[in-house]
Scaffold this motif. Sequence first.
Motif, PDB file in Angstrom:
ATOM      1  N   ARG A 188       0.832  -1.204   0.000  1.00 17.31           N
ATOM      2  CA  ARG A 188       0.000   0.000   0.000  1.00 17.31           C
ATOM      3  C   ARG A 188       0.875   1.266   0.000  1.00 17.31           C
ATOM      4  O   ARG A 188       0.756   2.129   0.832  1.00 17.31           O
ATOM      5  CB  ARG A 188      -0.968  -0.013   1.197  1.00 17.31           C
ATOM      6  N   ARG A 189       1.781   1.299  -0.966  1.00 20.14           N
ATOM      7  CA  ARG A 189       2.645   2.464  -1.086  1.00 20.14           C
ATOM      8  C   ARG A 189       2.339   3.162  -2.402  1.00 20.14           C
ATOM      9  O   ARG A 189       2.047   2.505  -3.395  1.00 20.14           O
ATOM     10  CB  ARG A 189       4.126   2.045  -1.110  1.00 20.14           C
ATOM     11  N   LYS A 190       2.437   4.493  -2.403  1.00 21.36           N
ATOM     12  CA  LYS A 190       2.284   5.199  -3.672  1.00 21.36           C
ATOM     13  C   LYS A 190       3.512   6.091  -3.885  1.00 21.36           C
ATOM     14  O   LYS A 190       4.122   6.532  -2.903  1.00 21.36           O
ATOM     15  CB  LYS A 190       0.996   5.999  -3.688  1.00 21.36           C
ATOM     16  N   PRO A 191       3.850   6.339  -5.167  1.00 18.07           N
ATOM     17  CA  PRO A 191       5.035   7.169  -5.394  1.00 18.07           C
ATOM     18  C   PRO A 191       4.871   8.533  -4.713  1.00 18.07           C
ATOM     19  O   PRO A 191       3.756   9.056  -4.729  1.00 18.07           O
ATOM     20  CB  PRO A 191       5.084   7.322  -6.920  1.00 18.07           C
ATOM     21  N   PRO A 192       5.918   9.079  -4.131  1.00 16.28           N
ATOM     22  CA  PRO A 192       7.279   8.552  -4.075  1.00 16.28           C
ATOM     23  C   PRO A 192       7.420   7.468  -3.002  1.00 16.28           C
ATOM     24  O   PRO A 192       7.097   7.688  -1.854  1.00 16.28           O
ATOM     25  CB  PRO A 192       8.110   9.780  -3.684  1.00 16.28           C
ATOM     26  N   PHE A 193       7.896   6.302  -3.436  1.00 16.93           N
ATOM     27  CA  PHE A 193       8.218   5.249  -2.474  1.00 16.93           C
ATOM     28  C   PHE A 193       9.335   4.385  -3.059  1.00 16.93           C
ATOM     29  O   PHE A 193       9.582   4.403  -4.266  1.00 16.93           O
ATOM     30  CB  PHE A 193       6.989   4.397  -2.123  1.00 16.93           C
ATOM     31  N   GLY A 194       9.988   3.643  -2.174  1.00 15.03           N
ATOM     32  CA  GLY A 194      11.141   2.878  -2.642  1.00 15.03           C
ATOM     33  C   GLY A 194      11.107   1.432  -2.176  1.00 15.03           C
ATOM     34  O   GLY A 194      10.376   1.076  -1.249  1.00 15.03           O
ATOM     35  N   ILE A 195      11.894   0.612  -2.881  1.00 13.75           N
ATOM     36  CA  ILE A 195      12.067  -0.782  -2.483  1.00 13.75           C
ATOM     37  C   ILE A 195      13.580  -1.006  -2.323  1.00 13.75           C
ATOM     38  O   ILE A 195      14.366  -0.640  -3.201  1.00 13.75           O
ATOM     39  CB  ILE A 195      11.493  -1.744  -3.542  1.00 13.75           C
ATOM     40  N   ALA A 196      13.932  -1.580  -1.175  1.00 13.88           N
ATOM     41  CA  ALA A 196      15.355  -1.754  -0.856  1.00 13.88           C
ATOM     42  C   ALA A 196      15.712  -3.228  -0.896  1.00 13.88           C
ATOM     43  O   ALA A 196      14.927  -4.077  -0.473  1.00 13.88           O
ATOM     44  CB  ALA A 196      15.636  -1.207   0.544  1.00 13.88           C
ATOM     45  N   GLN A 197      16.900  -3.504  -1.379  1.00  9.69           N
ATOM     46  CA  GLN A 197      17.348  -4.897  -1.400  1.00  9.69           C
ATOM     47  C   GLN A 197      18.873  -4.946  -1.272  1.00  9.69           C
ATOM     48  O   GLN A 197      19.588  -4.151  -1.869  1.00  9.69           O
ATOM     49  CB  GLN A 197      16.935  -5.548  -2.719  1.00  9.69           C
ATOM     50  N   PHE A 198      19.348  -5.906  -0.470  1.00  7.80           N
ATOM     51  CA  PHE A 198      20.795  -6.167  -0.479  1.00  7.80           C
ATOM     52  C   PHE A 198      20.994  -7.631  -0.796  1.00  7.80           C
ATOM     53  O   PHE A 198      20.102  -8.459  -0.569  1.00  7.80           O
ATOM     54  CB  PHE A 198      21.454  -5.800   0.860  1.00  7.80           C
ATOM     55  N   GLY A 199      22.155  -7.941  -1.336  1.00  9.33           N
ATOM     56  CA  GLY A 199      22.444  -9.345  -1.627  1.00  9.33           C
ATOM     57  C   GLY A 199      23.576  -9.459  -2.619  1.00  9.33           C
ATOM     58  O   GLY A 199      24.051  -8.472  -3.183  1.00  9.33           O
ATOM     59  N   LYS A 200      24.010 -10.708  -2.819  1.00  4.60           N
ATOM     60  CA  LYS A 200      25.158 -10.941  -3.702  1.00  4.60           C
ATOM     61  C   LYS A 200      24.841 -10.595  -5.152  1.00  4.60           C
ATOM     62  O   LYS A 200      23.738 -10.857  -5.630  1.00  4.60           O
ATOM     63  CB  LYS A 200      25.560 -12.405  -3.629  1.00  4.60           C
ATOM     64  N   ALA A 201      25.834 -10.040  -5.819  1.00  3.43           N
ATOM     65  CA  ALA A 201      25.747  -9.789  -7.255  1.00  3.43           C
ATOM     66  C   ALA A 201      27.055 -10.297  -7.879  1.00  3.43           C
ATOM     67  O   ALA A 201      28.076 -10.382  -7.186  1.00  3.43           O
ATOM     68  CB  ALA A 201      25.569  -8.309  -7.523  1.00  3.43           C
ATOM     69  N   PHE A 202      26.994 -10.630  -9.143  1.00  5.11           N
ATOM     70  CA  PHE A 202      28.129 -11.292  -9.809  1.00  5.11           C
ATOM     71  C   PHE A 202      28.418 -10.590 -11.130  1.00  5.11           C
ATOM     72  O   PHE A 202      27.504 -10.382 -11.926  1.00  5.11           O
ATOM     73  CB  PHE A 202      27.787 -12.763 -10.070  1.00  5.11           C
ATOM     74  N   ARG A 203      29.668 -10.258 -11.337  1.00  4.21           N
ATOM     75  CA  ARG A 203      30.074  -9.661 -12.619  1.00  4.21           C
ATOM     76  C   ARG A 203      31.413 -10.244 -13.021  1.00  4.21           C
ATOM     77  O   ARG A 203      32.363 -10.214 -12.233  1.00  4.21           O
ATOM     78  CB  ARG A 203      30.203  -8.135 -12.502  1.00  4.21           C
ATOM     79  N   ASN A 204      31.464 -10.735 -14.237  1.00  2.00           N
ATOM     80  CA  ASN A 204      32.709 -11.328 -14.718  1.00  2.00           C
ATOM     81  C   ASN A 204      33.647 -10.218 -15.190  1.00  2.00           C
ATOM     82  O   ASN A 204      33.882 -10.053 -16.383  1.00  2.00           O
ATOM     83  CB  ASN A 204      32.384 -12.316 -15.841  1.00  2.00           C
ATOM     84  N   GLU A 205      34.141  -9.443 -14.237  1.00  2.00           N
ATOM     85  CA  GLU A 205      34.979  -8.278 -14.545  1.00  2.00           C
ATOM     86  C   GLU A 205      36.207  -8.703 -15.351  1.00  2.00           C
ATOM     87  O   GLU A 205      36.830  -9.726 -15.046  1.00  2.00           O
ATOM     88  CB  GLU A 205      35.450  -7.608 -13.247  1.00  2.00           C
ATOM     89  N   ILE A 206      36.563  -7.897 -16.342  1.00  2.00           N
ATOM     90  CA  ILE A 206      37.737  -8.224 -17.164  1.00  2.00           C
ATOM     91  C   ILE A 206      39.013  -8.026 -16.350  1.00  2.00           C
ATOM     92  O   ILE A 206      39.928  -8.842 -16.392  1.00  2.00           O
ATOM     93  CB  ILE A 206      37.774  -7.321 -18.422  1.00  2.00           C
ATOM     94  N   THR A 207      39.058  -6.935 -15.629  1.00  2.00           N
ATOM     95  CA  THR A 207      40.263  -6.668 -14.828  1.00  2.00           C
ATOM     96  C   THR A 207      39.875  -6.418 -13.372  1.00  2.00           C
ATOM     97  O   THR A 207      39.832  -5.265 -12.931  1.00  2.00           O
ATOM     98  CB  THR A 207      41.026  -5.432 -15.364  1.00  2.00           C
ATOM     99  N   PRO A 208      39.562  -7.494 -12.641  1.00  2.00           N
ATOM    100  CA  PRO A 208      39.305  -7.287 -11.215  1.00  2.00           C
ATOM    101  C   PRO A 208      40.614  -6.889 -10.536  1.00  2.00           C
ATOM    102  O   PRO A 208      41.685  -7.034 -11.135  1.00  2.00           O
ATOM    103  CB  PRO A 208      38.842  -8.666 -10.735  1.00  2.00           C
ATOM    104  N   GLY A 209      40.547  -6.393  -9.329  1.00  2.00           N
ATOM    105  CA  GLY A 209      41.801  -6.083  -8.634  1.00  2.00           C
ATOM    106  C   GLY A 209      41.639  -4.951  -7.661  1.00  2.00           C
ATOM    107  O   GLY A 209      40.530  -4.470  -7.415  1.00  2.00           O
TER     108      GLY A 209
END
Length: 454
Positions: free
Chosen positions: A174-195
């Motif tokens: 029961r939210r109307k704009p302006p409102f937000g949704i928050a999320q945390f968690g693992k994300a994965f990226r096959n970075e070319i040059t991690p470091g």
Amino acid sequence: MAETAKPLTMDTIVSLCRRRGFVFPSSEIYGGLGSTYDYGHYGVLTKNNIRSLWFRAMVQERDDIVALDSAIILNPRVWEASGHVAGFTDPLVDCRTCKLRFRADQLEDGRCGRKPSKRPGETPDCDLTEARQFNLMFETHVGALQDESSAAYLRPETAQGIFINFKNVSQLARRKPPFGIAQFGKAFRNEITPGNFLFRVREFELMEVEFFVPPVDAPKWHTYWIDQRLDWHRDLGLREENLRVREHSADERSHYSSATSDIEYLYPIGWQELEGVANRGDFDLTQHTQHSGTKLEWIDPDGNRYTPHVIEPAVSIERIFVALLCDAYDEELVGDRERVVLRLHPKVAPVKAAILPLVPRDEGMATRARALYEELRRHHVVEHDDSGQIGRRYRRQDEIGTPWAFTIDEQTLEDETVTVRDRDSLEQERLPLFGVREWLDDALQQDWQSPRSH
Ligand code: ATP
């Protein structure tokens, strides 16, 4: 006390993290897996603190943001609709001579594989291929069959899990704009040059809010979120002089973004993105409406329909973790001894207080120290340490950033008071033993500013 400051390097932070059990190279007994790390006890505690301070500011203390925890592997059509299959790429070049790969847009930061190491393309021997687009998503397969129909991706951002739940959340919460949704968690990226340690890794923990607003208000909310997030980093204790905001130029922006500003931190490798605050417009909700056939829009009480615009503050725990350690790291001479100290905000520090019996063999001291520890540990992360000389025990706590140490000594046996030692000022005062719990609760509620701030 005398400062022994020399320019901080990332290697200094890496070795402290290893020495004190914050972070280890992953799979080490098998030779490691480039730029992948495991977190030890103090690393886990610090990450938990960062995450819960973020959650507190973004969800708990606000009326207009709710939480979500979506799956890591989504229907692959999500990533077609979001543009990631076609456009979540970095330009890649190979060197035919040294066989390494580099990001074509970051050649000036690359180091070639030969000795002495040069910038890729710097010598006549470098033989770079034309740049080609390399997709950063990790592909996997769902189910027993491994063919094209089973292909799926590990999420490179948590945002899409939020967009595809827009209808569920906006109706049920029961939210109307302006409102937000928050999320945390693992994300994965096959970075070319991690470091650069945890700064660029292939597996990291994102913390994102998608904030849905009426289209005309988007620029206003974009500015609002840049300010909010900058304040949050300051409140975490990052020094003002090490933070700045930089607006992206049009050619830097991601495929979904109509405006992005980075909050940058002065890492030992220079000014770099700590957090991005993007105005994603209506790109994502429109794309998912078109691809899924489900209308992701808002209908206001007068029956007017519109697709909300989205402001997204997105940051990884890893980039905050490195920034906090760099900001806090200090070396100084105390008497003729050098000490390393992490001047972390007490709310971020993995351990809030140490309880130290001065003479562990003394039964009176040992019993009182143990009892105090048992009492405090029910409320805060505290440590009991009775091994080694007191000076060494203090230094161990300084290195992990423990703000206070309570020492039980001879005087405790006479008048039931303890010494509290302050990590930063090294000042000591005496407190009644029975008042320690309240003193610590209170100290942890105080505003804090780095003693190194200008
Ligand atoms: P960069 O330009 O550094 O590759 P980006 O612009 O692709 O980053 P975003 O897509 O805006 O990054 O990601 C949001 C946030 O996620 C960043 O501000 C950063 O805090 C974090 N982040 C992104 N990539 C990584 C990574 N490889 N390792 C650790 N944190 C990351």
